[in-house]
Scaffold this active site. Structure first.
Site, PDB file in Angstrom:
ATOM      1  N   LYS A 147       0.833  -1.214   0.000  1.00  0.00           N
ATOM      2  CA  LYS A 147       0.000   0.000   0.000  1.00  0.00           C
ATOM      3  C   LYS A 147       0.872   1.270   0.000  1.00  0.00           C
ATOM      4  CE  LYS A 147      -3.413   2.806   1.900  1.00  0.00           C
ATOM      5  NZ  LYS A 147      -4.781   3.051   1.913  1.00  0.00           N
TER       6      LYS A 147
ATOM      7  N   LYS B 121      -0.286  11.098   5.327  1.00  0.00           N
ATOM      8  CA  LYS B 121      -0.088  10.004   6.291  1.00  0.00           C
ATOM      9  C   LYS B 121       0.653   8.842   5.619  1.00  0.00           C
ATOM     10  CE  LYS B 121      -2.427   6.323   8.775  1.00  0.00           C
ATOM     11  NZ  LYS B 121      -3.632   5.602   9.129  1.00  0.00           N
TER      12      LYS B 121
END
Ligand code: NAD
Length: 295
Positions: free
Chosen positions: A170, A245
């Site tokens: 990811k 993030k």
């Protein structure tokens, strides 16, 4: 009917758990926030008063929490690994740092549980529609057990490799996405300064070697791709705060693994700057306005 405990039912976990209810699964939910929990209870979930209360009879536990520290705290520290039912399958779908994912994997294995890190892409829209993509890390056995559950919340379920591989995949993907988006924005800004029509530039680049997803599917200038957030003043889409993030996670992982990622580091700096201009909630393709010098 599988009994599933769902821990963390916020913007993502709430709709994911609702899709499990729609698929006739039995869901017991827990969240520190009553505001997040109540609508799900209204939709048919049982309400638990603690994490341990939620997981004690569950066959599957799914966690969807903000960050690594929350995931460590609910699994370790006398949490799920102590209170979970013997043989339960544990799935963490939060986006967290690879080191925390691997630490929880190791502790789960020691306690005799199958554990899978399974972060998602697809955002709240994908969570509502049940079309999320899951990137999974863990054993073949854990993946095989998780697949039928994840299929009730997502469309694409991929086994990326061993412990932590889902989180690793990811952040690699999102680091590349951030870099390619900034590159695409820079090309349009340069084209504008050189007097090129953005549509003409799009037509040329999208059929040439500069072609990429950030250009052809998520074009940062309005016009060429009607569905892209550029056409609605960069609202909706993938918030800059969430991209930032993921970029920070990629940089922590790069440092920990000894990988050299100078463009990833630069992308993190540029998105920090953009977020600090009060644009944290704007879609990440809106960074083109900062590159143009427009606020
Ligand atoms: P959110 O803040 O809406 O939900 C998180 C929930 O966890 C909150 O309701 C919070 O009260 C709860 N929580 C925190 N600590 C807890 C604890 N100890 N016990 C029980 N509940 C606890 O966040 P979100 O948008 O749902 O994101 C969840 C995860 O999914 C994050 O890791 C995020 O990076 C990832 N993610 C989000 C998106 C998105 O578009 N929102 C997309 C992909 C991935």
């Amino acid at each position: 009917m599988t009994h599933i405990a769902f821990i963390g039912v916020g913007n993502m976990g709430g709709p994911m758990a609702r899709n499990l209810l729609k698929a006739s699964e039995r869901v017991t939910a827990f969240d520190l926030s009553a505001e997040a929990l109540e609508p799900l209870v209204g939709a048919g979930a049982a309400k638990a008063s603690t994490v341990n209360d939620a997981v004690k009879d569950a066959d599957v536990v799914i966690t969807m929490l903000p960050a690594g520290q929350h995931v460590r705290s609910v699994y370790l520290d006398n949490g799920i690994l102590g209170a979970g039912k013997k043989g339960a399958l544990l799935i963490d779908s939060s986006t967290i740092d690879v080191d925390s994912a691997r630490a929880v994997h190791a502790a789960a294995e020691k306690a005799g549980f199958d554990f899978l890190d399974a972060p998602v892409s697809g955002g709240t829209g994908g969570a509502e529609a049940g079309t999320l993509a899951f990137m999974c890390g863990g054993s073949e056995k854990a993946f095989g057990r998780a697949q039928p559950v994840l299929e009730k919340m997502g469309k694409r379920i991929v086994h990326a490799g061993g412990p932590g591989a889902g989180q690793a995949a990811k952040i690699c993907n999102n680091m590349l996405l951030a870099i390619s988006m900034i590159g695409t924005c820079e090309a349009f800004v340069l084209g504008e300064k050189l007097g090129l029509d953005p549509q003409k530039l799009f037509d040329i680049m999208s059929a040439a070697s500069g072609q990429c997803w950030s250009l052809t599917t998520y074009c940062p200038v309005p016009g060429p791709v009607p569905a892209s957030p550029a056409n609605r003043a960069y609202s909706g889409g993938f918030a800059t705060a969430l991209m930032l993030k993921d970029l920070k996670l990629s940089q922590t992982a790069a440092q920990s693994a000894g990988a050299v990622t100078p463009l990833g580091a630069e992308a993190a700096q540029l998105y920090s700057l953009f977020a600090n201009q009060g644009r944290a909630n704007v879609d990440f393709s809106g960074i083109i306005e900062m590159l143009r010098g427009i606020r």
